[in-house]
Design a protein around this motif. Structure first.
Motif, PDB file in Angstrom:
ATOM      1  N   ILE A 103       0.802  -1.217   0.000  1.00 15.65           N
ATOM      2  CA  ILE A 103       0.000   0.000   0.000  1.00 15.65           C
ATOM      3  C   ILE A 103       0.841   1.277   0.000  1.00 15.65           C
ATOM      4  O   ILE A 103       0.487   2.281  -0.586  1.00 15.65           O
ATOM      5  N   THR A 104       1.979   1.258   0.711  1.00 13.93           N
ATOM      6  CA  THR A 104       2.879   2.405   0.755  1.00 13.93           C
ATOM      7  C   THR A 104       4.227   1.917   1.269  1.00 13.93           C
ATOM      8  O   THR A 104       4.487   0.711   1.292  1.00 13.93           O
ATOM      9  N   HIS A 105       5.097   2.849   1.677  1.00 10.50           N
ATOM     10  CA  HIS A 105       6.435   2.480   2.146  1.00 10.50           C
ATOM     11  C   HIS A 105       6.754   3.286   3.394  1.00 10.50           C
ATOM     12  O   HIS A 105       6.286   4.416   3.548  1.00 10.50           O
ATOM     13  N   SER A 106       7.569   2.684   4.279  1.00 11.36           N
ATOM     14  CA  SER A 106       7.854   3.303   5.576  1.00 11.36           C
ATOM     15  C   SER A 106       9.176   4.062   5.614  1.00 11.36           C
ATOM     16  O   SER A 106       9.566   4.562   6.674  1.00 11.36           O
ATOM     17  N   GLU A 107       9.887   4.168   4.480  1.00  6.29           N
ATOM     18  CA  GLU A 107      11.184   4.834   4.502  1.00  6.29           C
ATOM     19  C   GLU A 107      11.034   6.320   4.852  1.00  6.29           C
ATOM     20  O   GLU A 107       9.938   6.883   4.767  1.00  6.29           O
ATOM     21  N   PRO A 108      12.120   6.997   5.237  1.00  7.78           N
ATOM     22  CA  PRO A 108      12.040   8.421   5.568  1.00  7.78           C
ATOM     23  C   PRO A 108      11.395   9.235   4.449  1.00  7.78           C
ATOM     24  O   PRO A 108      11.568   8.934   3.260  1.00  7.78           O
ATOM     25  N   TYR A 109      10.670  10.274   4.854  1.00  8.50           N
ATOM     26  CA  TYR A 109       9.843  11.028   3.910  1.00  8.50           C
ATOM     27  C   TYR A 109      10.647  11.612   2.743  1.00  8.50           C
ATOM     28  O   TYR A 109      10.229  11.526   1.584  1.00  8.50           O
ATOM     29  N   ASP A 110      11.814  12.192   3.028  1.00 10.89           N
ATOM     30  CA  ASP A 110      12.619  12.791   1.948  1.00 10.89           C
ATOM     31  C   ASP A 110      13.043  11.741   0.927  1.00 10.89           C
ATOM     32  O   ASP A 110      13.047  12.004  -0.284  1.00 10.89           O
ATOM     33  N   ALA A 111      13.412  10.560   1.402  1.00 13.95           N
ATOM     34  CA  ALA A 111      13.785   9.479   0.485  1.00 13.95           C
ATOM     35  C   ALA A 111      12.574   9.021  -0.315  1.00 13.95           C
ATOM     36  O   ALA A 111      12.685   8.704  -1.511  1.00 13.95           O
ATOM     37  N   PHE A 112      11.415   8.993   0.337  1.00 14.75           N
ATOM     38  CA  PHE A 112      10.173   8.598  -0.346  1.00 14.75           C
ATOM     39  C   PHE A 112       9.880   9.555  -1.502  1.00 14.75           C
ATOM     40  O   PHE A 112       9.623   9.132  -2.625  1.00 14.75           O
ATOM     41  N   VAL A 113       9.937  10.846  -1.239  1.00 16.47           N
ATOM     42  CA  VAL A 113       9.634  11.843  -2.274  1.00 16.47           C
ATOM     43  C   VAL A 113      10.618  11.744  -3.434  1.00 16.47           C
ATOM     44  O   VAL A 113      10.247  11.912  -4.605  1.00 16.47           O
ATOM     45  N   VAL A 156       4.946  15.979  -7.391  1.00 23.40           N
ATOM     46  CA  VAL A 156       4.281  14.943  -6.606  1.00 23.40           C
ATOM     47  C   VAL A 156       4.353  15.277  -5.114  1.00 23.40           C
ATOM     48  O   VAL A 156       3.429  14.980  -4.352  1.00 23.40           O
ATOM     49  N   ALA A 157       5.431  15.948  -4.699  1.00 19.21           N
ATOM     50  CA  ALA A 157       5.573  16.322  -3.291  1.00 19.21           C
ATOM     51  C   ALA A 157       4.433  17.233  -2.840  1.00 19.21           C
ATOM     52  O   ALA A 157       4.039  17.201  -1.660  1.00 19.21           O
ATOM     53  N   ARG A 158       3.890  18.019  -3.747  1.00 14.27           N
ATOM     54  CA  ARG A 158       2.758  18.889  -3.375  1.00 14.27           C
ATOM     55  C   ARG A 158       1.531  18.046  -3.028  1.00 14.27           C
ATOM     56  O   ARG A 158       0.742  18.428  -2.164  1.00 14.27           O
ATOM     57  N   TRP A 159       1.361  16.930  -3.722  1.00 20.31           N
ATOM     58  CA  TRP A 159       0.261  16.028  -3.364  1.00 20.31           C
ATOM     59  C   TRP A 159       0.552  15.364  -2.019  1.00 20.31           C
ATOM     60  O   TRP A 159      -0.305  15.305  -1.143  1.00 20.31           O
ATOM     61  N   LEU A 160       1.780  14.855  -1.892  1.00 14.43           N
ATOM     62  CA  LEU A 160       2.129  14.078  -0.704  1.00 14.43           C
ATOM     63  C   LEU A 160       2.131  14.929   0.562  1.00 14.43           C
ATOM     64  O   LEU A 160       1.914  14.398   1.658  1.00 14.43           O
ATOM     65  N   ALA A 161       2.375  16.216   0.425  1.00 14.36           N
ATOM     66  CA  ALA A 161       2.376  17.087   1.595  1.00 14.36           C
ATOM     67  C   ALA A 161       1.016  17.090   2.278  1.00 14.36           C
ATOM     68  O   ALA A 161       0.914  17.284   3.492  1.00 14.36           O
ATOM     69  N   ARG A 162      -0.059  16.848   1.491  1.00 15.33           N
ATOM     70  CA  ARG A 162      -1.410  16.835   2.032  1.00 15.33           C
ATOM     71  C   ARG A 162      -1.886  15.426   2.402  1.00 15.33           C
ATOM     72  O   ARG A 162      -2.915  15.273   3.059  1.00 15.33           O
ATOM     73  N   PHE A 163      -1.141  14.425   1.923  1.00 15.19           N
ATOM     74  CA  PHE A 163      -1.536  13.038   2.218  1.00 15.19           C
ATOM     75  C   PHE A 163      -0.273  12.190   2.202  1.00 15.19           C
ATOM     76  O   PHE A 163       0.079  11.580   1.202  1.00 15.19           O
ATOM     77  N   THR A 164       0.417  12.186   3.318  1.00 14.27           N
ATOM     78  CA  THR A 164       1.721  11.538   3.437  1.00 14.27           C
ATOM     79  C   THR A 164       1.580  10.019   3.469  1.00 14.27           C
ATOM     80  O   THR A 164       0.483   9.492   3.667  1.00 14.27           O
ATOM     81  N   PRO A 165       2.696   9.296   3.336  1.00 12.09           N
ATOM     82  CA  PRO A 165       2.628   7.838   3.494  1.00 12.09           C
ATOM     83  C   PRO A 165       2.025   7.432   4.841  1.00 12.09           C
ATOM     84  O   PRO A 165       1.254   6.475   4.913  1.00 12.09           O
ATOM     85  N   GLN A 166       2.372   8.153   5.908  1.00 12.42           N
ATOM     86  CA  GLN A 166       1.761   7.846   7.202  1.00 12.42           C
ATOM     87  C   GLN A 166       0.276   8.175   7.183  1.00 12.42           C
ATOM     88  O   GLN A 166      -0.539   7.469   7.786  1.00 12.42           O
ATOM     89  N   GLY A 167      -0.085   9.237   6.450  1.00 13.31           N
ATOM     90  CA  GLY A 167      -1.498   9.579   6.304  1.00 13.31           C
ATOM     91  C   GLY A 167      -2.271   8.480   5.604  1.00 13.31           C
ATOM     92  O   GLY A 167      -3.436   8.216   5.948  1.00 13.31           O
ATOM     93  N   VAL A 168      -1.627   7.825   4.639  1.00 13.14           N
ATOM     94  CA  VAL A 168      -2.262   6.695   3.955  1.00 13.14           C
ATOM     95  C   VAL A 168      -2.532   5.576   4.956  1.00 13.14           C
ATOM     96  O   VAL A 168      -3.624   4.984   4.981  1.00 13.14           O
ATOM     97  N   ARG A 169      -1.554   5.273   5.819  1.00 12.77           N
ATOM     98  CA  ARG A 169      -1.743   4.214   6.810  1.00 12.77           C
ATOM     99  C   ARG A 169      -2.869   4.571   7.775  1.00 12.77           C
ATOM    100  O   ARG A 169      -3.701   3.724   8.107  1.00 12.77           O
ATOM    101  N   ASP A 170      -2.884   5.828   8.217  1.00 15.30           N
ATOM    102  CA  ASP A 170      -3.935   6.258   9.140  1.00 15.30           C
ATOM    103  C   ASP A 170      -5.312   6.142   8.496  1.00 15.30           C
ATOM    104  O   ASP A 170      -6.288   5.736   9.139  1.00 15.30           O
ATOM    105  N   TRP A 171      -5.375   6.489   7.220  1.00 15.21           N
ATOM    106  CA  TRP A 171      -6.648   6.409   6.480  1.00 15.21           C
ATOM    107  C   TRP A 171      -7.127   4.954   6.386  1.00 15.21           C
ATOM    108  O   TRP A 171      -8.312   4.671   6.600  1.00 15.21           O
ATOM    109  N   ILE A 172      -6.207   4.043   6.104  1.00 13.28           N
ATOM    110  CA  ILE A 172      -6.555   2.627   6.028  1.00 13.28           C
ATOM    111  C   ILE A 172      -7.034   2.120   7.385  1.00 13.28           C
ATOM    112  O   ILE A 172      -8.021   1.375   7.482  1.00 13.28           O
TER     113      ILE A 172
END
Length: 413
Positions: A57-67, A77-93
């Motif tokens: 579903i997503t990845h747990s690596e550090p945010y800068d490396a993810f972007v 893409v970082a503009r999208w992710l700033a509003r819905f981070t990988p951790q935000g995806v996990r929280d949503w699930i």
């Protein structure tokens, strides 16, 4: 006499994949009437397929490396992710009642490793929020300002205050991502980069003998040296599989973007295989040159370096007889065997596609500059990412961004 209350805005979302459904969720929460149209018999077909081997579903690596995984489009893409981070995806699930866990590679999965429970819970929540899902509605473009759909019951025209296109790229056409939208947008003056395969395999044009003997064989302990986008040599260790016509698998997919672009520019490209990555070049040379008595070279390599099966076959396939019989050249080839890649596999076989609507054709809200009230989201935009949860996370985040963009636009008009 009091004025009648204004009816809620109605938004049409075309495409029932992760980006379209996420946009629907945002809009419904914003008080908008939402209709989602999908050409297939049910929503999320490609999403379900991606979950068959374990829903990453997503990845747990550090945010800068993810972007940074989004390479040339990481800023956008970082503009999208700033509003819905990988951790935000996990929280949503987790909010859908689905637990997640982090695998040994850092990849994040639902606890059951399947996409179906997640999709069922999500669709149920969307319906509860008032989102209407329309299947077997294939978008045909516009007529007199209305959306045109082909349905089993004939043509249907739909009016909407705004439209979000979330039609996917051009991989896996049988699941709905067929790129048929490209000429429709091009006719409206939208700039679209050509759709090309991403996370794909490559053809090498093996000999018939090698293909028949080794197709399907995995290369588990191997490293690849390749030329990156800056023209520098890089090395990566991993796994891939020999196919009837070439190579595919996780390591190949991870390198597919620069390799694909090099083939487009030059007609072919070369990678170098290290068939003995656990041994340095000096050790390999010493073992190859070690006296072998009456044993054949094949038996010698198997005994001293564990090179057998498909690895032995690759040496025979990629070296001429003189090279194979020259111990110095053979030792060098074991550590850096050149393999020429001729072409990427067809886009319909790829995991994903690159190309699509250029960011420069969109405004800050994600609306097409050439089509007032029409927004885009997901894989149909010109970005790409490797497998590992990056594709899905960006699709989720872009859908959320498009939904928020529509809300801002509707409020302003």
């Amino acid at each position: 006499m009091s004025a009648s209350p204004r009816s809620p805005s109605r938004v049409a979302i075309i495409g029932g994949g992760p980006a379209g459904l996420m946009a629907a969720e945002v809009l419904a929460a914003g008080g908008v009437a939402v209709d989602v149209y999908d050409a297939m018999a049910s929503s999320g077909r490609k999403f379900l397929l991606a979950g068959k081997g374990g829903m990453n579903i997503t990845h747990s690596e550090p945010y800068d490396a993810f972007v940074a995984r989004y390479a040339g489009r990481s800023l956008e893409v970082a503009r999208w992710l700033a509003r819905f981070t990988p951790q935000g995806v996990r929280d949503w699930i987790h909010g859908l009642g689905i637990d997640t866990f982090v695998g040994t590679s850092g990849r994040v999965f639902p606890l059951e490793m399947k996409a179906a429970p997640l999709l069922r819970a999500w669709l149920h929540r969307l319906r509860e929020s008032g989102v209407r899902l329309h299947t077997r509605h294939r978008w045909q473009g516009w007529r007199d300002g209305r959306l045109v759909f082909a349905t089993p019951d004939g043509e249907t025209l739909v009016e909407a205050d705004a439209t979000i296109l979330a039609l996917g790229g051009a991989s896996w056409a049988r699941l709905g991502s067929d790129g048929a939208w490209v000429p429709l947008l091009a006719a409206r003056g939208v700039e679209v980069a050509p759709l090309v395969p991403s996370n794909c395999g490559f053809d090498t044009d093996w000999s018939a003998h090698f293909s028949e003997k080794h197709a399907g064989a995995p290369l588990i302990t191997v490293a690849v040296e390749y030329e990156n986008r800056a023209g520098q040599r890089e090395r990566r260790r991993g796994q891939f599989v020999v196919t009837a016509s070439g190579i595919e698998g996780s390591l190949v997919y991870a390198l597919s973007a620069p390799l694909r672009d090099q083939i487009a520019a030059r007609g072919a490209t070369t990678i170098w295989l290290d068939l003995a990555p656990d041994h340095d070049a000096q050790r390999v040379r010493a073992e190859v040159l070690r006296p072998r008595g009456a044993r054949s070279m094949a038996s010698h390599l198997q005994s001293r370096l564990g090179i057998k099966g498909v690895k032995a076959g690759l040496l025979r396939e990629c070296l001429d007889a003189a090279g194979y019989n020259d111990p110095e050249r053979l030792a060098g080839a074991i550590k850096a065997l050149p393999l020429v890649l001729k072409r990427p596999r067809p886009i319909d076989e790829a995991i994903s596609s690159a190309g699509g609507v250029r960011f420069e054709s969109m405004d800050a809200n994600g609306m097409l500059q050439a089509a007032l009230g029409v927004f885009v989201a997901g894989e149909m935009i010109d970005w790409e990412a490797p497998t590992g949860g990056y594709l899905l996370t960006a699709c989720f985040a872009s859908g959320r961004a498009a939904g928020e963009g529509v809300l801002r636009w509707l409020k302003a008009v």
